[in-house]
Each structure stands twice: as C-alpha cells, then as structure tokens.
Design a protein around this motif. Structure first.
Motif, mmCIF file in Angstrom:
data_model
loop_
_atom_site.group_PDB
_atom_site.id
_atom_site.type_symbol
_atom_site.label_atom_id
_atom_site.label_comp_id
_atom_site.label_asym_id
_atom_site.label_seq_id
_atom_site.Cartn_x
_atom_site.Cartn_y
_atom_site.Cartn_z
ATOM 1 N N ILE A 137 0.781 -1.065 0.081
ATOM 2 C CA ILE A 137 -0.049 0.017 0.043
ATOM 3 C C ILE A 137 0.869 1.286 -0.199
ATOM 4 O O ILE A 137 1.739 1.555 0.991
ATOM 5 C CB ILE A 137 -0.781 0.186 1.285
ATOM 6 C CG1 ILE A 137 -1.798 -1.313 1.441
ATOM 7 C CG2 ILE A 137 -1.826 1.269 1.185
ATOM 8 C CD1 ILE A 137 -2.648 -1.259 2.524
ATOM 9 N N GLY A 138 0.662 2.024 -1.082
ATOM 10 C CA GLY A 138 1.627 3.343 -0.914
ATOM 11 C C GLY A 138 1.158 4.126 0.079
ATOM 12 O O GLY A 138 -0.034 4.084 0.614
ATOM 13 N N ALA A 139 2.168 5.139 0.511
ATOM 14 C CA ALA A 139 2.130 5.732 1.710
ATOM 15 C C ALA A 139 0.939 6.820 1.544
ATOM 16 O O ALA A 139 0.304 7.254 2.806
ATOM 17 C CB ALA A 139 3.331 6.461 2.067
ATOM 18 N N THR A 140 0.813 7.403 0.438
ATOM 19 C CA THR A 140 -0.171 8.697 0.290
ATOM 20 C C THR A 140 -1.648 7.969 -0.402
ATOM 21 O O THR A 140 -2.588 8.723 -0.671
ATOM 22 C CB THR A 140 0.276 9.717 -0.526
ATOM 23 O OG1 THR A 140 0.500 9.005 -1.875
ATOM 24 C CG2 THR A 140 1.606 10.091 0.209
ATOM 25 N N ALA A 141 -1.782 6.741 -0.231
ATOM 26 C CA ALA A 141 -3.127 6.079 -0.673
ATOM 27 C C ALA A 141 -4.123 6.556 0.356
ATOM 28 O O ALA A 141 -3.883 6.426 1.683
ATOM 29 C CB ALA A 141 -3.247 4.653 -0.656
ATOM 30 N N THR A 142 -5.303 7.139 -0.050
ATOM 31 C CA THR A 142 -6.062 7.830 0.890
ATOM 32 C C THR A 142 -6.977 6.509 1.842
ATOM 33 O O THR A 142 -7.038 5.651 0.960
ATOM 34 C CB THR A 142 -7.047 8.747 0.302
ATOM 35 O OG1 THR A 142 -7.890 7.951 -0.453
ATOM 36 C CG2 THR A 142 -6.470 9.820 -0.297
ATOM 37 N N HIS A 143 -7.529 7.000 2.675
ATOM 38 C CA HIS A 143 -8.349 5.826 3.581
ATOM 39 C C HIS A 143 -9.432 5.489 2.839
ATOM 40 O O HIS A 143 -9.723 4.478 2.627
ATOM 41 C CB HIS A 143 -8.846 6.522 4.816
ATOM 42 C CG HIS A 143 -7.681 6.985 5.751
ATOM 43 N ND1 HIS A 143 -6.710 6.105 6.180
ATOM 44 C CD2 HIS A 143 -7.760 8.191 6.535
ATOM 45 C CE1 HIS A 143 -6.057 6.845 6.957
ATOM 46 N NE2 HIS A 143 -6.510 7.970 7.162
ATOM 47 N N HIS A 144 -10.183 6.484 1.820
ATOM 48 C CA HIS A 144 -11.077 5.970 1.150
ATOM 49 C C HIS A 144 -10.798 4.921 0.064
ATOM 50 O O HIS A 144 -11.323 3.974 -0.288
ATOM 51 C CB HIS A 144 -11.689 7.299 0.544
ATOM 52 C CG HIS A 144 -12.663 7.057 -0.503
ATOM 53 N ND1 HIS A 144 -14.212 6.935 -0.191
ATOM 54 C CD2 HIS A 144 -12.578 6.921 -2.060
ATOM 55 C CE1 HIS A 144 -14.680 6.840 -1.372
ATOM 56 N NE2 HIS A 144 -14.047 6.802 -2.293
ATOM 57 N N GLN A 145 -9.512 5.521 -0.471
ATOM 58 C CA GLN A 145 -8.813 4.417 -1.756
ATOM 59 C C GLN A 145 -8.679 3.148 -0.859
ATOM 60 O O GLN A 145 -9.109 1.943 -1.720
ATOM 61 C CB GLN A 145 -7.837 5.026 -2.099
ATOM 62 C CG GLN A 145 -7.091 4.411 -3.123
ATOM 63 C CD GLN A 145 -5.445 4.693 -3.788
ATOM 64 O OE1 GLN A 145 -5.501 5.989 -3.383
ATOM 65 N NE2 GLN A 145 -4.749 4.107 -4.492
ATOM 66 N N VAL A 146 -8.132 2.791 0.400
ATOM 67 C CA VAL A 146 -7.905 1.867 0.948
ATOM 68 C C VAL A 146 -9.168 1.033 1.248
ATOM 69 O O VAL A 146 -9.248 -0.435 1.029
ATOM 70 C CB VAL A 146 -7.054 1.981 2.215
ATOM 71 C CG1 VAL A 146 -6.723 0.762 3.058
ATOM 72 C CG2 VAL A 146 -5.402 2.425 1.785
ATOM 73 N N LEU A 147 -10.095 1.816 1.656
ATOM 74 C CA LEU A 147 -11.374 1.107 2.056
ATOM 75 C C LEU A 147 -12.078 0.481 1.010
ATOM 76 O O LEU A 147 -12.636 -0.428 1.207
ATOM 77 C CB LEU A 147 -12.183 2.088 2.794
ATOM 78 C CG LEU A 147 -13.549 1.857 3.285
ATOM 79 C CD1 LEU A 147 -13.445 0.374 4.262
ATOM 80 C CD2 LEU A 147 -14.493 2.856 3.935
ATOM 81 N N HIS A 148 -11.989 1.220 -0.372
ATOM 82 C CA HIS A 148 -12.834 0.533 -1.284
ATOM 83 C C HIS A 148 -11.605 -0.204 -2.494
ATOM 84 O O HIS A 148 -12.379 -0.767 -3.378
ATOM 85 C CB HIS A 148 -13.349 1.814 -2.187
ATOM 86 C CG HIS A 148 -14.344 2.447 -1.477
ATOM 87 N ND1 HIS A 148 -15.771 1.681 -1.158
ATOM 88 C CD2 HIS A 148 -14.508 3.405 -0.763
ATOM 89 C CE1 HIS A 148 -16.363 2.815 -0.514
ATOM 90 N NE2 HIS A 148 -15.731 3.567 0.095
ATOM 91 N N ASP A 149 -10.701 -0.472 -1.941
ATOM 92 C CA ASP A 149 -9.820 -1.216 -3.118
ATOM 93 C C ASP A 149 -9.971 -2.810 -2.883
ATOM 94 O O ASP A 149 -10.036 -3.257 -1.711
ATOM 95 C CB ASP A 149 -8.168 -1.009 -2.554
ATOM 96 C CG ASP A 149 -7.262 -1.527 -3.698
ATOM 97 O OD1 ASP A 149 -7.009 -2.831 -3.567
ATOM 98 O OD2 ASP A 149 -6.767 -0.930 -4.690
ATOM 99 N N PRO A 150 -10.242 -3.579 -4.029
ATOM 100 C CA PRO A 150 -10.273 -4.843 -3.877
ATOM 101 C C PRO A 150 -9.303 -5.882 -3.651
ATOM 102 O O PRO A 150 -9.646 -6.770 -2.775
ATOM 103 C CB PRO A 150 -10.762 -5.326 -5.399
ATOM 104 C CG PRO A 150 -9.984 -4.039 -6.125
ATOM 105 C CD PRO A 150 -10.276 -2.962 -5.502
ATOM 106 N N LEU A 151 -8.084 -5.489 -3.694
ATOM 107 C CA LEU A 151 -7.188 -6.165 -3.010
ATOM 108 C C LEU A 151 -7.105 -6.343 -1.631
ATOM 109 O O LEU A 151 -6.920 -7.186 -0.908
ATOM 110 C CB LEU A 151 -5.724 -5.709 -3.810
ATOM 111 C CG LEU A 151 -5.444 -5.903 -5.178
ATOM 112 C CD1 LEU A 151 -4.077 -5.458 -5.595
ATOM 113 C CD2 LEU A 151 -5.258 -7.557 -5.457
#
Length: 290
Positions: free
Chosen positions: A76-90
């Motif tokens: 997980i890239g350091a600046t991936a947002t919480h929203h991006q992480v929350l909805h990422d299928p991986l």
C-alpha cells in the motif's frame, strides 16, 4: 490559530521529495516535515504544537498512491487515502482487517483526504491503523538520500507521536502479508465517546479457526500505552482453545498485561484496562464467530 511561517516545497517525484528532505535537514539544519493529506499534521501546525521550517507536500507524487499485489503480500503506497484503501478490492480480499479498521477512521471527509501512510508516520497511539499494522506484522518501507530500509511495525512505533523515521526519511509504502490459508476471521472493536472521536481503546484482531479451535491469533491494542501494543499474552492464551465465548472472555482478562494505559479526560488508566479486557473478548468472539 495561525501556523508559524514555513517554506513550502511541492515535489513531483519520490526522488525530488527525498532530496528536499535531505537539503532542508542536512544542508540548512532546518526542521522539515512531509505532508500528505494533512488531516493529522494541520491541526498540530495551527495549534503550533508542530512548527517545521520546511513543509514538503507529497500530493503530486502519483507513485506513492499505488496499491498492488506482491505475491504473498499487498503493498500500500504511503499516500493512498483511507477512502482508496477502504474501497480497494485487493485490500478487501486479502486484508479485511485493514478495511474494517479504516471504515472507523473519523468521517467520510477525513477519509477522502487522510492517508494510510500518514496515519502510521504520525504514530498517534490513539490512531486506529498503527495497531492494525502491528497485528498484521506489516513492514514499512522508507527512503532517504542515504538509501532505503525496511522497518517492521513492531520496531516502527517508538513512543507517543514518535516513530523510527529519521528526519530525512520518507515513508514510501507499507507491505502487509496476506492472511494465508482458510479459516481467518477479523474484527476491529473500538470504543469512543462520540462519533468521529479518537478511540478510548481499540482492539485489532485476526483469528484463524481450524476444527473448531483457534489455530492462530493476532491481537493489538489502540491507546493502551505510548505506542500500539501487541497483546501477546492474549494470543498465547487463545491459541489452541476451543472456540467459545467463555474461552474468549478468559483470554480477554490478559489484555492489559504489559500495557501502560494513559489517564486523561476520557478515562483513567484503570478504566482503559477494564475496557481492553471487555473489548478484546468481543473482538475475539466476533473474529472467530464464537
């Protein structure tokens, strides 16, 4: 309040960001900080609890937002947002504990700006994600002009709001092992006094079930010391036990062992120790389906 005066740098690449940190810190002897979403740092700047002389804005660096499959782990890239992480299928498929905990972070507005790496680098013991990173044996990848290094989560969180990052180092990614094999269940149990508030106590939990018993248990605690705490005594007690509410209540009684819970307006140390026991039993039960 208004932040103290600072110089502002907005690099376009990781190399430029690392160079900016090195130039400000080593050559000029200035206090320098990196900023991503700013959801943790900006309040400190406004209150003048932090007053860097140079601010390095990471927002333009697309490479820091990437989430990718790396075989037996997810990076997980350091600046991936919480929203991006929350909805990422991986993340949803292989790291459901991160998804569950991220869903409890503040509110949608904060989750759209706040970043995964920023939450870890901020090293607030009341933050939800440091305990999750600890429970999942995450490894944090950092870079500086001197080179790269990997820091296990167990060594990254040093003290209250203090990480193992050197002033010229940049957190670039977090490698989190997948929960391998069938039977895993996860849960993040959090008690907070009001919506969007910091956790008074939180419990990150992953349990692997085999033939009705606990084969593997991972438990870490939020806000039970100056850094997130791995509840090793709970893990040792739970492993090998037949799944039942009584067994998990008994395991929860070990949650406060080796901790140093703070006392503040939200609760005494004794209150937090009691909460940790209750919430740990709930988290184990929910994760194991017991």
């Amino acid at each position: 309040m208004i932040p103290a005066t600072f110089d502002y740098v907005r690099p376009a690449t990781i190399d430029e960001a690392v160079a900016a940190l090195a130039d400000a810190g080593e050559d000029a002897g200035q206090d320098v900080k990196a900023i991503a979403g700013g959801q943790s740092l900006m309040p400190l700047l406004r209150l003048r609890l932090a007053y860097p002389e140079v601010l390095v804005d990471l927002d333009r660096i697309e490479a820091l937002r990437e989430i990718r499959d790396d075989g037996d782990a997810i990076v997980i890239g350091a600046t991936a947002t919480h929203h991006q992480v929350l909805h990422d299928p991986l993340v949803g498929e292989h790291l459901p504990l991160i998804a569950r905990a991220t869903a409890t972070v503040a509110d949608p507005a904060v989750r759209h700006r706040g970043t995964f790496g920023g939450s870890l680098a901020h090293a607030d013991p009341a933050g939800d994600l440091p305990a999750v990173a600890l429970a999942l044996d995450a490894v944090l990848h950092v870079r500086s002009a001197r080179g790269e290094r990997e820091i296990p989560a167990a060594e990254f969180f040093v003290d209250w709001m203090t990480s193992a990052l050197e002033p010229d180092e940049l957190l670039v990614a977090v490698r989190v092992p997948k929960l391998a094999g069938p039977g895993w269940g996860v849960h993040y149990e959090k008690f907070h006094r009001t919506a969007q508030a910091w956790a008074v106590v939180g419990v990150a939990c992953a349990v692997r079930r085999v033939n009705g018993a606990v084969e593997d248990a991972r438990v870490a605690l939020t806000n039970m010391g100056p850094a997130p705490v791995r509840a090793s005594a709970v893990e040792r007690f739970a492993e090998g036990r037949t799944i039942s509410r009584d067994a998990f209540r008994a395991a929860g009684e070990h949650a406060a062992a080796g901790t140093d819970p703070p006392a503040d307006l939200h609760g005494s140390s004794q209150y937090r120790a009691h909460l940790a026991k209750v919430l740990t039993a709930r988290a184990l039960t929910a994760a194991a389906g017991g």
